[in-house]
Design a protein around this motif. Structure first.
Motif, PDB file in Angstrom:
ATOM      1  N   TRP A 196     -54.211 -35.217  19.247  1.00 29.89           N
ATOM      2  CA  TRP A 196     -54.860 -36.222  18.400  1.00 29.89           C
ATOM      3  C   TRP A 196     -55.167 -37.500  19.168  1.00 29.89           C
ATOM      4  O   TRP A 196     -55.839 -38.399  18.650  1.00 29.89           O
ATOM      5  CB  TRP A 196     -53.999 -36.510  17.166  1.00 29.89           C
ATOM      6  CG  TRP A 196     -52.855 -37.449  17.366  1.00 29.89           C
ATOM      7  CD1 TRP A 196     -52.920 -38.787  17.587  1.00 29.89           C
ATOM      8  CD2 TRP A 196     -51.454 -37.128  17.332  1.00 29.89           C
ATOM      9  NE1 TRP A 196     -51.651 -39.329  17.698  1.00 29.89           N
ATOM     10  CE2 TRP A 196     -50.739 -38.333  17.540  1.00 29.89           C
ATOM     11  CE3 TRP A 196     -50.746 -35.943  17.129  1.00 29.89           C
ATOM     12  CZ2 TRP A 196     -49.345 -38.370  17.570  1.00 29.89           C
ATOM     13  CZ3 TRP A 196     -49.368 -36.001  17.147  1.00 29.89           C
ATOM     14  CH2 TRP A 196     -48.679 -37.193  17.373  1.00 29.89           C
ATOM     15  N   GLY A 225     -59.770 -38.297  17.224  1.00 32.57           N
ATOM     16  CA  GLY A 225     -58.537 -37.969  16.539  1.00 32.57           C
ATOM     17  C   GLY A 225     -58.206 -36.501  16.421  1.00 32.57           C
ATOM     18  O   GLY A 225     -57.273 -36.141  15.707  1.00 32.57           O
ATOM     19  N   SER A 226     -58.951 -35.643  17.127  1.00 33.18           N
ATOM     20  CA  SER A 226     -58.622 -34.214  17.073  1.00 33.18           C
ATOM     21  C   SER A 226     -59.037 -33.518  18.363  1.00 33.18           C
ATOM     22  O   SER A 226     -59.867 -34.014  19.132  1.00 33.18           O
ATOM     23  CB  SER A 226     -59.296 -33.522  15.885  1.00 33.18           C
ATOM     24  OG  SER A 226     -60.597 -33.066  16.210  1.00 33.18           O
ATOM     25  N   TYR A 246     -46.975 -38.483  13.797  1.00 38.64           N
ATOM     26  CA  TYR A 246     -47.678 -38.499  12.516  1.00 38.64           C
ATOM     27  C   TYR A 246     -48.923 -37.621  12.616  1.00 38.64           C
ATOM     28  O   TYR A 246     -49.949 -38.038  13.150  1.00 38.64           O
ATOM     29  CB  TYR A 246     -48.051 -39.941  12.163  1.00 38.64           C
ATOM     30  CG  TYR A 246     -48.655 -40.114  10.786  1.00 38.64           C
ATOM     31  CD1 TYR A 246     -47.964 -39.743   9.643  1.00 38.64           C
ATOM     32  CD2 TYR A 246     -49.917 -40.685  10.639  1.00 38.64           C
ATOM     33  CE1 TYR A 246     -48.511 -39.920   8.379  1.00 38.64           C
ATOM     34  CE2 TYR A 246     -50.480 -40.877   9.381  1.00 38.64           C
ATOM     35  CZ  TYR A 246     -49.773 -40.494   8.256  1.00 38.64           C
ATOM     36  OH  TYR A 246     -50.325 -40.672   7.010  1.00 38.64           O
ATOM     37  N   VAL A 247     -48.804 -36.397  12.116  1.00 40.86           N
ATOM     38  CA  VAL A 247     -49.865 -35.413  12.285  1.00 40.86           C
ATOM     39  C   VAL A 247     -50.462 -35.036  10.935  1.00 40.86           C
ATOM     40  O   VAL A 247     -49.852 -35.230   9.883  1.00 40.86           O
ATOM     41  CB  VAL A 247     -49.341 -34.139  12.976  1.00 40.86           C
ATOM     42  CG1 VAL A 247     -48.748 -34.467  14.337  1.00 40.86           C
ATOM     43  CG2 VAL A 247     -48.316 -33.423  12.099  1.00 40.86           C
ATOM     44  N   THR A 249     -54.594 -36.055  14.019  1.00 39.88           N
ATOM     45  CA  THR A 249     -53.794 -37.180  13.553  1.00 39.88           C
ATOM     46  C   THR A 249     -53.625 -37.170  12.034  1.00 39.88           C
ATOM     47  O   THR A 249     -54.537 -36.791  11.287  1.00 39.88           O
ATOM     48  CB  THR A 249     -54.424 -38.517  13.974  1.00 39.88           C
ATOM     49  OG1 THR A 249     -53.711 -39.587  13.363  1.00 39.88           O
ATOM     50  CG2 THR A 249     -55.878 -38.618  13.554  1.00 39.88           C
TER      51      THR A 249
END
Length: 379
Positions: A93, A98-99, A331-332, A365
């Motif tokens: 993330w 964010g990925s 924090y996923v 994320t």
């Protein structure tokens, strides 16, 4: 130096070849394409001046003169404890949008732009669309993204912020994919699920893990899996390293799916070699809610070649793993938490041993799933 090999598109089901310099997203009969085997690169061919996936540019099928890059890749690989033993978490993330999708999209859109494509169409449950929208903007391309109508606002707002034309499609995820194929007659279909060059980007994960572990392959990689692009990317990348003589064996690949939507798991457990429909339900792990993976045969083959397995995890197991990860500072989005839940099951069954080197891939994320996570936490 790398042996010069003329790469081509190949339709695996018919063994039909197509020239790689002509943009296309499927074969003449509408089946997905792959790219013929490449020889891989040695550690001496890594461009150490590039702090992104483009340090492995020599491993790509064609030379990209001006990559569209936001410095994707080179994500942290941290060591942490999980139920009494050590494991490595690969924090994908940390990618620009964010990925993990940024790896594949950077290579895919860089190639298409170089080949003259300026307008693109994508369908996505969220992360892929956000990535395509971002890299299209960065590359001066225009994008249209089709998403399921239920997609979380955290993802559609991100796409629109990049300037993409976002269309909400009623129904389930497959309805969005079907609508994209209909619209592909009018705009070039740069689908992260269909485009063979996307997998050439995800294969950089294998090269990066090879570097992370001091030019060795880990024993196991646990991967949240929807369509299977990270399974295929790892298979392609580590197979190249094996052919090159840089590693001596493939890591075992473990494909994790939510029990509510687990066609690959069901097909694998039934001993099938290609897709067979299964009943699906909605899942909190929306990033892996792919009811009809288009490369099922290739994904199942890759898992078996690595001597890996598939694992299905329940909604409760996903949520419990999410909480445990969050309490570790990780924090996923729930999709990623499924991989940690699978590790617990694999350890309990002694399929993965504590002394083995194991990587848990955390692909997105939690900031992408704020609404769903807030409902789960009751806040």
């Amino acid at each position: 130096m790398t042996t010069v090999v003329e790469a081509k598109y190949i339709a695996p089901k018919t063994n039909t070849f197509y020239p790689i310099d002509v943009p296309r997203w499927c074969s003449e009969d509408g089946s997905p394409l792959m790219i013929t085997d490449l020889p891989g690169i040695s550690r001496d061919e890594i461009d150490t001046s590039a702090l992104s996936i483009w340090r492995y540019a020599a491993a790509l099928p064609i030379a990209i003169n001006e990559p569209i890059t936001l410095q994707e890749g080179c994500t942290p690989c941290i060591e942490g404890g999980w139920e009494g033993s050590e494991v490595h978490f690969k924090l994908e993330w940390f990618a620009p949008t964010g990925s993990f999708k940024d790896r594949g999209v950077s290579v895919m859109l860089s190639t298409l732009r170089q080949q003259g494509i300026k307008q693109i169409l994508e369908d996505s449950s969220g992360n892929g669309g956000a990535s395509v929208a971002a890299y299209a903007a960065a590359g001066g391309m225009t994008s249209k993204i089709l998403v399921p109508a239920y997609t979380q606002a955290g993802k559609t707002v991100q796409m629109r912020a990049y300037g993409a034309d976002v269309e909400l499609v009623p129904g389930v995820r497959q309805d969005t994919a079907d609508e994209a194929i209909r619209q592909a007659k009018d705009i070039f279909y740069a689908s992260h699920n269909w485009q063979a060059f996307f997998l050439q980007g995800t294969k950089t994960l294998a090269y990066e893990l090879w570097e992370d572990f001091n030019f060795c392959a880990p024993d196991n990689i646990i991967i949240p899996t929807g369509a299977g692009s990270n399974i295929l990317g790892c298979d392609i990348g580590f197979s190249e390293l094996l052919r090159r003589g840089e590693i001596t064996k493939l890591p075992r690949l473990f494909a994790v799916q939510p029990q509510n939507c687990s066609p690959l798991h069901s097909n694998f457990q039934d001993g099938l070699s290609d897709f067979s429909p299964v009943e699906t339900q909605t899942t909190i792990a929306e990033g892996t809610a792919i009811a009809q993976p288009i490369r099922t045969r290739e994904v199942l083959t890759a898992i078996r070649r690595s001597k890996g397995q598939t694992i299905a995890v329940t909604e409760q197991e996903i949520l419990e793993a999410f909480t445990k990860l969050a309490r570790m500072g990780l924090y996923v989005e729930p999709t990623s938490a499924g991989a940690a839940a699978a590790l617990s099951k694999l350890r309990a069954q002694v399929i993965i041993k504590a002394e083995e080197t194991t990587v848990v891939l955390l692909t997105g994320t939690g900031l992408k799933s704020t609404h769903v996570i807030g409902e789960f936490l009751g806040i």
